[in-house]
Design a protein around this motif. Structure first.
Motif, PDB file in Angstrom:
ATOM      1  N   HIS A 108      68.546  27.798 -63.435  1.00 57.73           N
ATOM      2  CA  HIS A 108      67.619  27.923 -62.318  1.00 57.73           C
ATOM      3  C   HIS A 108      66.394  27.083 -62.630  1.00 57.73           C
ATOM      4  CE1 HIS A 108      69.726  31.293 -60.381  1.00 57.73           C
ATOM      5  NE2 HIS A 108      69.880  31.814 -61.579  1.00 57.73           N
ATOM      6  N   CYS A 143      63.020  27.925 -56.799  1.00 60.81           N
ATOM      7  CA  CYS A 143      64.090  27.525 -57.716  1.00 60.81           C
ATOM      8  C   CYS A 143      64.504  26.125 -57.284  1.00 60.81           C
ATOM      9  CB  CYS A 143      65.264  28.486 -57.607  1.00 60.81           C
ATOM     10  SG  CYS A 143      66.700  27.928 -58.540  1.00 60.81           S
ATOM     11  N   GLU A 145      66.835  24.207 -58.924  1.00 60.96           N
ATOM     12  CA  GLU A 145      68.154  23.812 -59.429  1.00 60.96           C
ATOM     13  C   GLU A 145      69.161  24.476 -58.506  1.00 60.96           C
ATOM     14  OE1 GLU A 145      69.012  22.196 -62.328  1.00 60.96           O
ATOM     15  OE2 GLU A 145      67.019  21.977 -63.229  1.00 60.96           O
ATOM     16  N   TYR A 146      70.089  23.711 -57.950  1.00 62.11           N
ATOM     17  CA  TYR A 146      71.057  24.335 -57.060  1.00 62.11           C
ATOM     18  C   TYR A 146      71.878  25.358 -57.846  1.00 62.11           C
ATOM     19  CZ  TYR A 146      74.628  25.370 -53.760  1.00 62.11           C
ATOM     20  OH  TYR A 146      75.458  26.063 -52.915  1.00 62.11           O
ATOM     21  N   CYS A 147      71.809  26.631 -57.410  1.00 64.83           N
ATOM     22  CA  CYS A 147      72.433  27.687 -58.205  1.00 64.83           C
ATOM     23  C   CYS A 147      73.455  28.487 -57.426  1.00 64.83           C
ATOM     24  CB  CYS A 147      71.361  28.606 -58.785  1.00 64.83           C
ATOM     25  SG  CYS A 147      70.213  29.249 -57.565  1.00 64.83           S
ATOM     26  N   HIS A 151      70.851  29.705 -52.806  1.00 63.48           N
ATOM     27  CA  HIS A 151      69.817  29.058 -53.622  1.00 63.48           C
ATOM     28  C   HIS A 151      68.516  28.845 -52.838  1.00 63.48           C
ATOM     29  CE1 HIS A 151      67.766  25.602 -55.442  1.00 63.48           C
ATOM     30  NE2 HIS A 151      68.026  24.935 -54.344  1.00 63.48           N
ATOM     31  N   MET A 154      65.894  31.510 -52.871  1.00 60.24           N
ATOM     32  CA  MET A 154      65.384  31.958 -54.161  1.00 60.24           C
ATOM     33  C   MET A 154      63.917  31.552 -54.281  1.00 60.24           C
ATOM     34  SD  MET A 154      67.236  31.609 -57.791  1.00 60.24           S
ATOM     35  CE  MET A 154      66.370  32.127 -59.283  1.00 60.24           C
TER      36      MET A 154
HETATM   37 CU1  CUA Z   1      68.264  29.625 -58.551  1.00 60.86          CU
HETATM   38 CU2  CUA Z   1      68.580  27.738 -57.174  1.00 60.86          CU
END
Ligand code: CUA
Length: 313
Positions: A108, A143, A145-147, A151, A154
């Protein structure tokens, strides 16, 4: 090639070299400028842990704000799909904050808008960064970062308020947590922090993406009382059908919550949004029931198999 052509090419080569040199100089000056005005805020690795250890970790068992001295604060925060715990942080202006950050599951990001804090949160690593908040305001945490599928939801917030507002905030917070404990509103609070980004505040979910809990959880309770605690403890993985829509997402496990927190959350879900009308003879879950399900060592796929065995409409 004659001399004339050769000279023309050499002239253009010198010009391009000059442009490239000038660009490098501008970049270095921009970096120097931002260092001079904003300072450096580069996260350090301050330790290692494993996601399984977080529930008993001295920093992350109860993530949140700790006041160390008058101006010094420690903020511990855990990122997981798809939220930050805690998602909202309130601090007085002028506070000198040491952040301790980690991730419970996947990569993340922790980017604090309006500051130059931007930390990649790596499962198993504890990142530390210091920052002094000199301006009152609302700073959004994203966030970056693609999670996963949610996402973009977030998000978190850091509120920097005046000292007098902070005093009032602390008073109100302590009074509210006392009242919540007395009224058993813990379940709703946990739902709001952890579940709302997918299942939504009204329990309706998002058709085809996140299944609804309203009108659905009572039939799961009726089919097998021991099923819902397993979903929260171990997650659920597999394609399901809920109230006419198909879903094929992954429900994460919430085993980091205590037995009491899981029981209270289930009791909230089963009595909110008209669910209590569907399950009229509902006996609330107890922490002991959750504890009994905790040591079964199931996987999200096992829970899916159990669900397939339930007699559902
Ligand atoms: Cu955690 Cu995108």
């Amino acid at each position: 090639m004659n001399d004339l052509q050769h000279n023309a090419i050499a002239t253009w080569e010198r010009r391009w070299l000059a442009v490239a040199g000038l660009m490098s100089l501008v970049f270095v000056m921009l970096i120097a400028f931002s260092l001079a005005t904003e300072g450096t805020h580069i996260a350090r690795r301050s330790g290692r842990t494993t996601p399984e250890q977080l529930t008993s970790h001295e920093l992350f068992a109860n993530p949140g704000v700790r006041q160390l001295t008058n101006r010094k604060f420690q903020v511990t925060l855990v990122a997981q799909t798809f939220n930050f715990t805690p998602s909202e942080i309130t601090l007085p202006v002028g506070s000198d904050v040491s952040f301790y950050l980690t991730s419970r599951d996947v990569l993340h990001g922790f980017q604090l808008q309006g500051t130059n804090i931007n930390v990649e949160l790596i499962p198993g690593e504890i990142s530390t960064i210091n920052y002094t908040f000199n301006k009152i305001g609302t700073y959004t945490t994203v966030c970056n970062e693609y999670c996963g599928i949610s996402h973009q939801n977030m998000l978190g917030v850091v509120n920097i308020v005046s000292s007098s507002d902070y005093g009032r905030y602390v008073q109100a917070r302590d009074a509210a947590s006392l009242a919540a404990l007395q009224e058993g509103a813990l379940g709703e609070a946990i739902y709001t922090v952890n579940c709302v980004s997918c299942h939504q505040a009204n329990g309706q979910g998002l058709a085809g993406v996140f299944p609804p809990l309203a009108g659905h959880t009572p039939e799961l309770l009726a089919a097998d009382r021991s099923y819902l605690p397993k979903v929260l403890l171990y997650g659920l993985q597999g394609s399901i059908n809920v109230l006419g829509d198909g879903y094929n997402g992954a429900m994460p496990a919430w085993s980091q919550l205590t037995n009491e927190e899981i029981a209270d959350t289930l009791n909230y879900i089963l009595s909110a949004w008209g669910n209590d009308a569907v399950s009229t003879d509902f006996t609330p879950y107890s922490a002991e029931e959750i504890a009994a399900a905790r040591d079964l060592g199931l996987s999200a796929n096992d829970v899916y198999d159990i669900r397939k065995g339930l007699a559902l409409e």
